[in-house]
Every structure is written in C-alpha cells, then in structure tokens.
Design a protein around this motif. Structure first.
Motif, PDB file in Angstrom:
ATOM      1  N   SER A  55       0.833  -1.203   0.000  1.00  0.00           N
ATOM      2  CA  SER A  55       0.000   0.000   0.000  1.00  0.00           C
ATOM      3  C   SER A  55       0.871   1.258   0.000  1.00  0.00           C
ATOM      4  CB  SER A  55      -0.923  -0.008   1.216  1.00  0.00           C
ATOM      5  OG  SER A  55      -1.707   1.152   1.257  1.00  0.00           O
ATOM      6  N   SER A  58       2.673   1.413  -3.593  1.00  0.00           N
ATOM      7  CA  SER A  58       1.856   1.611  -4.786  1.00  0.00           C
ATOM      8  C   SER A  58       1.105   2.933  -4.796  1.00  0.00           C
ATOM      9  CB  SER A  58       0.842   0.475  -4.911  1.00  0.00           C
ATOM     10  OG  SER A  58      -0.163   0.612  -3.912  1.00  0.00           O
ATOM     11  N   SER A  60      -1.758   3.283  -3.953  1.00  0.00           N
ATOM     12  CA  SER A  60      -3.131   2.918  -4.323  1.00  0.00           C
ATOM     13  C   SER A  60      -3.720   2.033  -3.223  1.00  0.00           C
ATOM     14  CB  SER A  60      -3.143   2.165  -5.651  1.00  0.00           C
ATOM     15  OG  SER A  60      -2.582   2.943  -6.665  1.00  0.00           O
ATOM     16  N   TRP A  62      -6.650   1.561  -1.889  1.00  0.00           N
ATOM     17  CA  TRP A  62      -7.921   0.857  -2.085  1.00  0.00           C
ATOM     18  C   TRP A  62      -7.762  -0.329  -3.026  1.00  0.00           C
ATOM     19  CZ3 TRP A  62     -11.210   1.227   1.499  1.00  0.00           C
ATOM     20  CH2 TRP A  62     -11.319   2.408   2.239  1.00  0.00           C
ATOM     21  N   ILE A  63      -6.889  -0.210  -4.010  1.00  0.00           N
ATOM     22  CA  ILE A  63      -6.643  -1.345  -4.908  1.00  0.00           C
ATOM     23  C   ILE A  63      -5.913  -2.451  -4.144  1.00  0.00           C
ATOM     24  CG2 ILE A  63      -5.448  -2.098  -7.002  1.00  0.00           C
ATOM     25  CD1 ILE A  63      -5.946   0.750  -8.106  1.00  0.00           C
ATOM     26  N   LEU A  66      -8.487  -4.142  -1.938  1.00  0.00           N
ATOM     27  CA  LEU A  66      -9.337  -5.065  -2.699  1.00  0.00           C
ATOM     28  C   LEU A  66      -8.589  -6.343  -3.068  1.00  0.00           C
ATOM     29  CD1 LEU A  66     -11.257  -2.585  -5.026  1.00  0.00           C
ATOM     30  CD2 LEU A  66     -12.190  -3.905  -3.114  1.00  0.00           C
ATOM     31  N   GLY A  67      -7.337  -6.201  -3.491  1.00  0.00           N
ATOM     32  CA  GLY A  67      -6.551  -7.383  -3.833  1.00  0.00           C
ATOM     33  C   GLY A  67      -6.271  -8.266  -2.631  1.00  0.00           C
TER      34      GLY A  67
END
Length: 117
Positions: A55, A58, A60, A62-63, A66-67
């Motif tokens: 996290s 990246s 990102s 939230w991505i 989710l992953g």
C-alpha cells in the motif's frame, strides 16, 4: 415470522420453531469466535506487513485493499471447503489431534531455528 423480525414470536410460532433462537445464538457464537481468533492471529503477521508495504509503495491503498481482501477470502474459502470435506471423513477428535500435532511440530521447528541461529 422471520428470524430477523424485531417483534417477539407468538406462542404458536415459538412452539413451531424452537431452533430459530438457538440457531441465531449458534451463528453469533461461531461467527464471534471465528472473527476474534482469525483477527488476533492475523495481527502483525507477514500478510499484514506485506499489505502495508504494498500500500505504501503503490500509492493505491484501495486497490491493495481489494486485492488483499480478495486473496484472504479465497484462502478462507479453501480452508472452509477443505474443513467441510475433512469433517465428513474424519472424526472431530482425530482432527483436533492432527491440528495439535501439526501446530506442535511447527512450534518445535521454529524453536529449533531460533536456537541454531
């Protein structure tokens, strides 16, 4: 009357469905003990540290969430399905003994690694 109804059951429906209250209590008992056990076991483990690092790297979150969430759901599904399959073929006492033996073996291996560093 549905289980989720906030109204108390009538005497006739209470006699017709005595297991409705027990199944709700059993649901929350199993759900609660599973949540607490898994939550505490996962705190600070390699999956959480890896998710934290991914996290941060990246940018990102939230991505990554989710992953990671999808991966944890998938591994949990495998565990549940395997557990159901084993429960139909092996007695609970044997499963308890096997799980305890495996955890004891892992503990001995980890202690061995620590002593021989």
């Amino acid at each position: 009357m549905s289980i989720s109804s906030p109204l108390p059951p009538s005497p006739a429906s209470a006699e017709a469905k005595p297991s409705a209250t027990l199944s709700r209590a059993a649901f929350w008992r199993v759900f609660g003990s599973t949540f607490i056990t898994i939550f505490l076991a996962e705190l600070g483990d390699k999956t959480q540290v890896t998710t934290l690092l991914m996290s941060a790297q990246s940018q990102s979150p939230w991505i990554v969430f989710l992953g990671a969430g999808t991966a944890l759901i998938a591994t949990s599904l495998i565990g549940v399905l395997l557990g159901q399959w084993l429960a139909r073929r092996v007695s609970p006492a044997t499963l308890d003994t096997a799980a305890g033996t495996m955890l004891l073996g892992i503990t001995v291996c980890l202690l061995w690694d620590i002593v021989h560093l």
